[in-house]
Design a protein around this motif. Structure first.
Motif, PDB file in Angstrom:
ATOM      1  N   ALA A 242       4.569  -4.690   3.131  1.00 16.04           N
ATOM      2  CA  ALA A 242       3.337  -5.015   3.313  1.00 16.04           C
ATOM      3  C   ALA A 242       2.736  -5.238   1.963  1.00 16.04           C
ATOM      4  CB  ALA A 242       2.736  -3.568   3.923  1.00 16.04           C
ATOM      5  N   ARG A 243       1.927  -6.163   2.128  1.00 16.90           N
ATOM      6  CA  ARG A 243       1.027  -6.791   0.937  1.00 16.90           C
ATOM      7  C   ARG A 243      -0.419  -6.083   0.953  1.00 16.90           C
ATOM      8  NH1 ARG A 243       2.363 -11.709  -1.220  1.00 16.90           N
ATOM      9  NH2 ARG A 243       4.626 -12.401  -0.450  1.00 16.90           N
ATOM     10  N   SER A 244      -0.577  -5.143   2.023  1.00 18.15           N
ATOM     11  CA  SER A 244      -1.918  -4.496   1.899  1.00 18.15           C
ATOM     12  C   SER A 244      -1.900  -3.023   2.744  1.00 18.15           C
ATOM     13  CB  SER A 244      -3.061  -5.374   2.527  1.00 18.15           C
ATOM     14  OG  SER A 244      -2.700  -5.562   3.713  1.00 18.15           O
ATOM     15  N   PRO A 245      -2.656  -2.076   2.531  1.00 21.10           N
ATOM     16  CA  PRO A 245      -2.707  -1.177   3.095  1.00 21.10           C
ATOM     17  C   PRO A 245      -2.777  -1.321   4.648  1.00 21.10           C
ATOM     18  CG  PRO A 245      -3.978  -0.658   1.393  1.00 21.10           C
ATOM     19  CD  PRO A 245      -3.607  -2.112   1.436  1.00 21.10           C
TER      20      PRO A 245
ATOM     21  N   ASN B 246       1.096  -0.612  -6.999  1.00 19.84           N
ATOM     22  CA  ASN B 246       0.697  -0.551  -8.236  1.00 19.84           C
ATOM     23  C   ASN B 246      -0.192  -1.733  -8.834  1.00 19.84           C
ATOM     24  OD1 ASN B 246       1.354   2.125  -9.501  1.00 19.84           O
ATOM     25  ND2 ASN B 246       3.597   1.617  -9.248  1.00 19.84           N
ATOM     26  N   VAL B 247       0.474  -2.961  -8.818  1.00 17.07           N
ATOM     27  CA  VAL B 247      -0.157  -4.307  -9.312  1.00 17.07           C
ATOM     28  C   VAL B 247      -0.033  -5.321  -8.161  1.00 17.07           C
ATOM     29  CG1 VAL B 247       0.447  -3.510 -11.769  1.00 17.07           C
ATOM     30  CG2 VAL B 247       2.268  -4.922 -10.259  1.00 17.07           C
ATOM     31  N   GLU B 248      -0.343  -6.503  -8.532  1.00 17.81           N
ATOM     32  CA  GLU B 248      -0.351  -7.743  -7.750  1.00 17.81           C
ATOM     33  C   GLU B 248       1.301  -7.801  -7.012  1.00 17.81           C
ATOM     34  OE1 GLU B 248      -1.920 -11.153  -8.818  1.00 17.81           O
ATOM     35  OE2 GLU B 248      -3.694 -10.391  -9.936  1.00 17.81           O
ATOM     36  N   PHE B 249       1.323  -8.191  -5.982  1.00 19.61           N
ATOM     37  CA  PHE B 249       2.437  -7.970  -4.925  1.00 19.61           C
ATOM     38  C   PHE B 249       3.622  -8.723  -5.664  1.00 19.61           C
ATOM     39  CE2 PHE B 249       5.479  -8.791  -1.378  1.00 19.61           C
ATOM     40  CZ  PHE B 249       5.507  -7.614  -0.872  1.00 19.61           C
TER      41      PHE B 249
END
Length: 322
Positions: A71-74, A42-45
């Motif tokens: 996970a910080r990215s897909p 949704n928003v920044e990690f």
């Protein structure tokens, strides 16, 4: 803990609607929250991590429940945040928690695998975020489906319009590669955008009831996190409303009698970049040769869900009066 208590790990990309699912779980005797894992979404990690900790602190369970950063990215693609819906930070735009509570000492996917291996058949995975952490856990433990009790997912759009593109719901759109792997390899109970928009809407009358009700901490929190969503829906839908996809999923887990109808289908996800990224193929007519293993919740008891949710906000027992 009674014999019917579900032990759950909640995988979340904590914005406002996610917080309400966490609060429902934390306040119900039928749910034992073992841990919370954070996934890109949704928003920044960093905001999502603090939002989860703040919510658990509000629920009074931070001593027993740890937040694990995942996970910080897909897996493959990039994505855009949904702060245009939830406000900067995810909690309406004005609330930016800084709890000082430490995160767990391992990656969220590692925590999921560890708990599943240590407690075979006892852990339910509740996924209210993109499925990146879940798929990373699958890569580490191919037998994850057999080790878990159940996997409940909020995501996808079952033969209906999406909420981020005409073709896709946000969680599946953010990481379609992960969603494709998860629906292929896991027996999932799916709470999709279609049942969300049909059966979990808080309309003007219900929102007024909450606004005019007892001034509790949870009711005030709900009002704060809902402001940005209500403004977004007024502009995009022409209505004062909110939807509760994550709380709806959690309510169905807590009280299965809220599920009025469900069926099992073959499901696939379009992972390709382009117009149909994240599209959810649900074979309702059984025209493909794919295995039917995804249980789709098709109808949900709106009135009882509303009572459960409002009871939680006003500090009553969050159990539907069925």
């Amino acid at each position: 803990m009674n014999e019917e208590t579900r032990r759950v790990i909640i995988d979340t990309d904590t914005a406002g609607d996610d917080t309400q699912a966490l609060l429902l779980a934390a306040s119900n005797d039928n749910i034992e929250v073992e841990g919370v894992t954070i996934c890109t979404g949704n928003v920044e990690f960093e905001y999502m991590v603090e939002n989860a900790k703040y919510t658990l602190e509000m629920a009074g369970i931070t001593e027993d429940v740890t937040v694990y950063e995942g996970a910080r990215s897909p897996l493959v693609k990039t994505h855009e945040y949904a702060d245009y819906v939830h406000g900067e930070g995810g909690l309406g735009g004005d609330l930016f928690p800084d709890t000082g509570i430490p995160s767990g000492d391992r990656h969220g996917a590692d925590y999921i695998v560890e708990m599943a291996r240590k407690n075979p058949g006892e852990i339910t995975l509740v996924c209210i975020a993109p499925l990146t952490n879940v798929t990373l856990a699958l890569q580490k433990e191919p037998n994850l489906n057999e080790l878990l009790d159940e996997v409940w997912v909020m995501g996808g759009n079952v033969n209906c319009l999406g909420n981020v593109t005409p073709a896709a719901e946000f969680n599946f759109w953010v990481d379609p590669d992960a969603a494709k792997r998860a629906v292929r390899d896991l027996d999932i109970v799916l709470f999709d955008w279609g049942v969300t928009i049909r059966d979990t809407v808080f309309n003007t009358e219900l929102l007024a009831e909450i606004d005019d009700g007892p001034d509790t901490e949870l009711a005030s929190f709900f009002a704060e996190i809902s402001d940005a969503v209500r403004e977004f829906n007024k502009e995009s839908q022409g209505r004062d409303m909110t939807t509760q996809p994550d709380a709806g999923l959690m309510a169905a887990l807590i009280e299965p009698d809220l599920i009025e109808s469900a069926a099992t289908y073959h499901v696939d996800v379009d992972e390709r970049e382009g117009l149909t990224r994240g599209y959810t193929l649900v074979d309702e007519d059984d025209v493909t040769d794919g295995e039917a293993r995804t249980t789709v919740i098709e109808s949900f008891d709106t009135a009882s869900f509303h009572r459960m949710f409002v009871d939680m906000l006003f500090k009553s027992s969050p159990t539907a009066s069925l």
